[in-house]
Design an enzyme around this catalytic site. Structure first.
Site, PDB file in Angstrom:
ATOM      1  N   LYS A 179     -84.983 -37.458 -76.146  1.00 39.58           N
ATOM      2  CA  LYS A 179     -84.907 -37.031 -74.746  1.00 39.58           C
ATOM      3  C   LYS A 179     -85.713 -35.744 -74.493  1.00 39.58           C
ATOM      4  O   LYS A 179     -86.096 -35.053 -75.451  1.00 39.58           O
ATOM      5  CB  LYS A 179     -83.439 -36.844 -74.370  1.00 39.58           C
ATOM      6  CG  LYS A 179     -82.627 -38.146 -74.460  1.00 39.58           C
ATOM      7  CD  LYS A 179     -81.203 -37.954 -73.930  1.00 39.58           C
ATOM      8  CE  LYS A 179     -80.426 -39.264 -73.984  1.00 39.58           C
ATOM      9  NZ  LYS A 179     -79.070 -39.127 -73.387  1.00 39.58           N
ATOM     10  N   ASN A 207     -78.667 -34.243 -74.465  1.00 40.07           N
ATOM     11  CA  ASN A 207     -78.076 -34.486 -75.783  1.00 40.07           C
ATOM     12  C   ASN A 207     -79.031 -35.134 -76.796  1.00 40.07           C
ATOM     13  O   ASN A 207     -78.626 -35.908 -77.650  1.00 40.07           O
ATOM     14  CB  ASN A 207     -76.756 -35.258 -75.645  1.00 40.07           C
ATOM     15  CG  ASN A 207     -76.929 -36.609 -74.994  1.00 40.07           C
ATOM     16  OD1 ASN A 207     -78.041 -36.983 -74.640  1.00 40.07           O
ATOM     17  ND2 ASN A 207     -75.843 -37.352 -74.866  1.00 40.07           N
TER      18      ASN A 207
END
Ligand code: ATP
Ligand code: MG
Length: 139
Positions: free
Chosen positions: A11, A114
């Site tokens: 991410k 996360n």
């Protein structure tokens, strides 16, 4: 029947912090083979489409904003019992609750940022891999 493939994204927080190499090393060291890989930035529309299953959740807007805020790495992985094995390797959604030695414990900043995505079922692993990769991009 469990398949041997799962899908992950590194991410934007992890990419921005230069954790791509560290995360891919943990993935390889855990015995996953890389079948397909792409470095790209999602548009808001494509991030919204990818996370459409969450569109009723209160954090959906934040999630779409965040996932389109910077580059990601999309990867199809192979290992026996890949979906469950990969969820074990990444740890809990909230990094403060993730086990020691998991990718999220080591690299994630918060429950929203996360570090990695991991498919939650064989069916979604197939759908998510197909979202990013053609047959010619899988090895
Ligand atoms: P992922 O699907 O990304 O692997 P997950 O399966 O552990 O994560 P989900 O419940 O599917 O968790 O949530 C999808 C993503 O939405 C999470 O990874 C996180 O980035 C974000 N998210 C989940 N819960 C929250 C929350 N309470 N607040 C903000 N963001 C959240
Ligand atoms: Mg999920």
């Amino acid at each position: 029947m469990a398949t041997n493939r799962t899908f992950t994204m590194i991410k934007p927080d992890a990419v921005g912090n230069n954790y791509i190499g560290g995360i891919l090393k943990m993935i390889n060291d855990a015995g996953f083979k890389i079948i397909a890989m792409k470095y790209m930035q999602l548009t808001k529309e494509s991030a919204g489409g990818f996370y459409a299953v969450h569109n009723a959740r209160p954090f959906y807007g934040e999630l779409v904003e965040y996932m389109s805020s910077g580059a990601i790495v999309a990867v199809i992985l192979e290992k026996e019992n890949a979906v469950a094995e990969f969820r074990k390797l990444i740890g809990a959604t909230d990094p403060t609750k993730a086990d020691e030695g998991t990718i999220r414990k080591i690299y994630a900043k918060s429950i929203a940022a996360n570090a990695v995505h991991g498919s939650d079922s064989d069916e979604n692993a197939q759908i998510e891999g197909d979202f990013y990769f053609s047959k010619l991009e899988r090895f």
